[in-house]
Design an enzyme around this catalytic site. Structure first.
Site, mmCIF file in Angstrom:
data_model
loop_
_atom_site.group_PDB
_atom_site.id
_atom_site.type_symbol
_atom_site.label_atom_id
_atom_site.label_comp_id
_atom_site.label_asym_id
_atom_site.label_seq_id
_atom_site.Cartn_x
_atom_site.Cartn_y
_atom_site.Cartn_z
ATOM 1 N N ASP A 27 4.764 -6.060 4.734
ATOM 2 C CA ASP A 27 4.097 -4.979 5.461
ATOM 3 C C ASP A 27 4.045 -5.370 6.938
ATOM 4 O O ASP A 27 3.098 -5.076 7.642
ATOM 5 C CB ASP A 27 2.681 -4.797 4.888
ATOM 6 N N THR A 62 -15.094 24.582 34.918
ATOM 7 C CA THR A 62 -16.160 23.731 35.446
ATOM 8 C C THR A 62 -17.263 23.638 34.412
ATOM 9 O O THR A 62 -17.926 24.626 34.101
ATOM 10 C CB THR A 62 -16.700 24.309 36.768
ATOM 11 N N SER A 89 -2.985 -5.886 11.624
ATOM 12 C CA SER A 89 -3.980 -6.429 10.691
ATOM 13 C C SER A 89 -3.707 -5.939 9.273
ATOM 14 O O SER A 89 -3.334 -4.782 9.075
ATOM 15 C CB SER A 89 -5.384 -5.958 11.087
ATOM 16 N N HIS A 119 0.826 -1.212 0.000
ATOM 17 C CA HIS A 119 0.000 0.000 0.000
ATOM 18 C C HIS A 119 0.858 1.259 0.000
ATOM 19 O O HIS A 119 1.924 1.297 0.610
ATOM 20 C CB HIS A 119 -1.010 0.009 1.149
ATOM 21 N N ASP A 156 -0.600 4.274 0.781
ATOM 22 C CA ASP A 156 -1.157 5.260 1.722
ATOM 23 C C ASP A 156 -0.489 5.118 3.079
ATOM 24 O O ASP A 156 0.138 4.092 3.374
ATOM 25 C CB ASP A 156 -2.687 5.112 1.866
ATOM 26 N N ARG A 213 -8.865 -6.186 18.619
ATOM 27 C CA ARG A 213 -8.084 -7.033 17.712
ATOM 28 C C ARG A 213 -8.635 -8.432 17.857
ATOM 29 O O ARG A 213 -8.891 -8.898 18.974
ATOM 30 C CB ARG A 213 -6.598 -7.009 18.084
ATOM 31 N N ASP A 273 6.025 1.497 6.779
ATOM 32 C CA ASP A 273 4.607 1.091 6.657
ATOM 33 C C ASP A 273 3.907 1.980 5.660
ATOM 34 O O ASP A 273 3.323 2.980 6.025
ATOM 35 C CB ASP A 273 3.949 1.155 8.030
ATOM 36 N N GLU A 330 -5.276 1.010 2.576
ATOM 37 C CA GLU A 330 -5.059 -0.032 3.586
ATOM 38 C C GLU A 330 -5.232 0.512 4.986
ATOM 39 O O GLU A 330 -5.819 -0.130 5.858
ATOM 40 C CB GLU A 330 -3.659 -0.640 3.418
ATOM 41 N N GLU A 331 -4.734 1.714 5.193
ATOM 42 C CA GLU A 331 -4.754 2.273 6.554
ATOM 43 C C GLU A 331 -6.155 2.706 6.990
ATOM 44 O O GLU A 331 -6.345 3.125 8.125
ATOM 45 C CB GLU A 331 -3.769 3.442 6.667
ATOM 46 N N HIS A 374 -23.160 24.438 33.231
ATOM 47 C CA HIS A 374 -22.387 24.704 34.451
ATOM 48 C C HIS A 374 -22.452 23.444 35.319
ATOM 49 O O HIS A 374 -23.543 22.961 35.643
ATOM 50 C CB HIS A 374 -23.011 25.898 35.185
HETATM 51 N N1 BES Z 1 1.523 -2.782 8.340
HETATM 52 C C1 BES Z 1 0.381 -2.761 9.164
HETATM 53 C C2 BES Z 1 -0.072 -4.125 9.657
HETATM 54 C C3 BES Z 1 0.892 -4.826 10.575
HETATM 55 C C4 BES Z 1 1.353 -4.172 11.694
HETATM 56 C C5 BES Z 1 1.259 -6.108 10.313
HETATM 57 C C6 BES Z 1 2.228 -4.837 12.539
HETATM 58 C C7 BES Z 1 2.116 -6.772 11.156
HETATM 59 C C8 BES Z 1 2.613 -6.120 12.272
HETATM 60 C C9 BES Z 1 -0.777 -2.164 8.403
HETATM 61 O O1 BES Z 1 -0.439 -1.137 7.542
HETATM 62 C C10 BES Z 1 -1.720 -1.584 9.402
HETATM 63 O O2 BES Z 1 -1.351 -0.820 10.227
HETATM 64 N N2 BES Z 1 -2.954 -1.989 9.311
HETATM 65 C C11 BES Z 1 -3.994 -1.479 10.132
HETATM 66 C C12 BES Z 1 -5.265 -2.010 9.564
HETATM 67 C C13 BES Z 1 -6.489 -1.345 10.028
HETATM 68 C C14 BES Z 1 -6.456 0.132 9.779
HETATM 69 C C15 BES Z 1 -7.703 -1.960 9.388
HETATM 70 C C16 BES Z 1 -3.820 -1.905 11.575
HETATM 71 O O3 BES Z 1 -3.353 -3.025 11.860
HETATM 72 O O4 BES Z 1 -4.138 -1.102 12.447
HETATM 73 ZN ZN ZN Z 2 1.021 -1.257 6.431
#
Ligand code: BES
Ligand code: ZN
Length: 466
Positions: A183, A318, A402, A89, A91, A331, A122, A156-157, A216
């Site tokens: 990745d 306040t 992920s 990816h 992005d 997760r 990343d 992806e992000e 308040h």
């Molecule tokens: N590169 C990461 C995924 C990753 C992180 C794999 C650490 C193995 C070890 C990927 O770009 C990422 O951060 N993905 C997101 C996906 C989410 C936004 C659906 C994540 O894991 O938070």
């Molecule tokens: Zn990534």
């Protein structure tokens, strides 16, 4: 665009300098997919990748989506050899908090052999190792020993929302035997890894609304429901004191860790003291009965990712805030279903909301966790390529992050997936001062160049989907 090193035989130093220049160019583009203000930058990053893939002689296609473009490229088919698909990816995550960066996030800066920039590891740096690995082979006379296809996306992000449909739509073009994804991470410096499992994710935004405007807290506090107090109660209800998640049914489908896997994890050279030092913490906590690696890689978790309400400025004000919000992620591990988590979350939280407050739960992205079989015929090819690039045999690990689309690849393309990570756990991904070790960047390019020959030698066959 910096041209690829296409002199007949560029020196290693020339090639390395050209590869770093290419990486730095891409890192200068702030392709933050979560932020609509960066839409044009996301397009520019797609342009960059598209012209690099085209420049090396591949047939490239730009697949528009309602979000970021998906780039697809392929080299010519090679009879009798397997087909590999590289996924990556372009992005990146938002760079916030900006004031914690030692150098600006989109001005790549080299310190101590690392390049610092958002997306360095990343995934711009890691994704590029395959582009450059293939480019190097083609520039030195090619042809490639097998057909390589590239699928590079820009969402992806933010959960790969549009890629799923694109994979289904272009299933025939994407047909392959093995998917290669860089990745993820090595286990430790000098200990490269093949990752055979990732966690999934279920992400939510919670909003608690109360009175029509801030009040308040002396005049009204105690008699009027405070949305921030309610949110605190809801969030506190998510996890119990032993680290177990209280969402009804949450553990029903959790695939337990086998004794064999637990034993294998415990043999990895994990240095807990070093880990704590790296993070600047004195102790660790989590689900009772599990080690740190088990908790991070193979057990489901719940994390508050963001939290807001009330007065954030200097000094004391306040006020009884009218609204409070949180971003919460779970997760997941195989075989949990993100949709079931959503239903359970509502069942847990809805009854806890008192009169005078309204709770809205907005689901964002969801993806199940994955574990890939280690007996893939391509595993040994990957291990051998890593050994050629990194000078050491890889260990086999799971990781906690992920990559939503990898499930889809396994399911739709019926391909084996190789997660070959060149990053490190202390690369500060999604954090300030993200970095990528330039030595690992170049070793990744070498491992990639070695991988195509290893895969071609390892097994011959046709794309299973063809
Ligand atoms: N590169 C990461 C995924 C990753 C992180 C794999 C650490 C193995 C070890 C990927 O770009 C990422 O951060 N993905 C997101 C996906 C989410 C936004 C659906 C994540 O894991 O938070
Ligand atoms: Zn990534």
């Amino acid at each position: 665009m910096t041209p690829p090193p296409n002199a007949a035989d560029p020196t290693t130093a020339d090639r390395r300098a050209a590869h770093e220049a290419a990486l730095f160019e891409l890192l200068r583009i702030p392709s933050v997919s979560a932020d609509s203000r960066h839409k044009a930058d996301v397009e520019r990053a797609a342009d960059w990748v598209q012209s690099r893939l085209g420049g090396m002689g591949l047939a490239v296609d730009r697949l528009p989506t309602p979000g970021a473009p998906i780039l697809y490229a392929e080299s010519p088919p090679v009879a009798g050899a397997p087909v590999a698909l590289v996924y990556g990816h372009y992005d990146v995550q938002p760079p916030d908090p900006l004031d914690e960066w030692q150098s600006p996030p989109f001005e790549p800066t080299v310190r101590d052999g690392n390049v610092y920039a958002r997306g360095a590891t990343d995934d711009k740096g890691q994704m590029l190792t395959h582009v450059l690995g293939v480019e190097t082979l083609l520039a030195s006379g090619g042809p490639l020993p097998l057909q390589v296809k590239f699928l590079i996306e820009g969402e992806e992000e933010v959960g790969s929302e549009h890629l799923e449909a694109a994979v289904a739509r272009h299933k025939d073009r994407l047909a392959c035997d093995v998917v290669v994804v860089s990745d993820s991470s090595q286990f430790a410096p000098g200990v490269p890894a093949v990752t055979y499992g990732l966690r999934g994710i279920a992400y939510y935004e919670l909003l608690v609304e109360g009175p029509k405007q801030d009040l308040h807290s002396g005049t009204f506090g105690g008699g009027v429901t405070n949305p921030a107090n309610v949110l605190a109660k809801l969030l506190a209800a998510l996890v119990d004191d032993s680290g177990r998640i209280r969402v009804p049914g949450f553990y029903d489908d959790v695939r337990p860790l086998s004794e064999r896997e637990r034993d294998e994890f415990s043999r990895l050279p994990f240095d807990e003291a070093r880990f704590k030092k790296q993070l600047g913490v004195e102790g660790l906590s989590g689900e009772e009965g599990y080690s740190t690696l088990e908790r991070r890689w193979a057990r489901p978790t719940c994390d508050i990712n963001g939290l807001w309400s009330g007065y954030q400025g200097e000094g004391a004000k306040t006020v009884l805030p009218a609204r409070a919000g949180a971003k919460v992620s779970f997760r997941l591990v195989p075989d949990q279903d993100p949709k079931k988590v959503t239903a359970g979350l509502r069942e847990l939280l809805d009854p806890l909301v008192p009169p005078g407050a309204r709770l809205t739960i907005k689901p964002h992205h969801g993806a199940p966790g994955v574990v890939f079989p280690l007996d893939s015929p391509y595993m040994e090819a990957a291990a051998s390529a890593i050994e050629q690039g990194f000078g050491a045999r890889p260990v086999f690990i799971r990781e906690g992050g992920s990559i939503p689309i990898v499930n889809t690849f396994a399911r739709e393309l019926r391909a084996d997936v190789l997660l070959l990570g060149w990053g490190l756990d202390d690369d500060n991904t999604h954090s300030p001062n993200e970095k990528f070790n330039l030595g690992d960047f170049h070793r990744g390019v070498q491992a990639s160049a070695a991988l195509w020959a290893s895969l071609a030698k390892g097994e011959s066959g046709q794309g299973k989907g063809e």
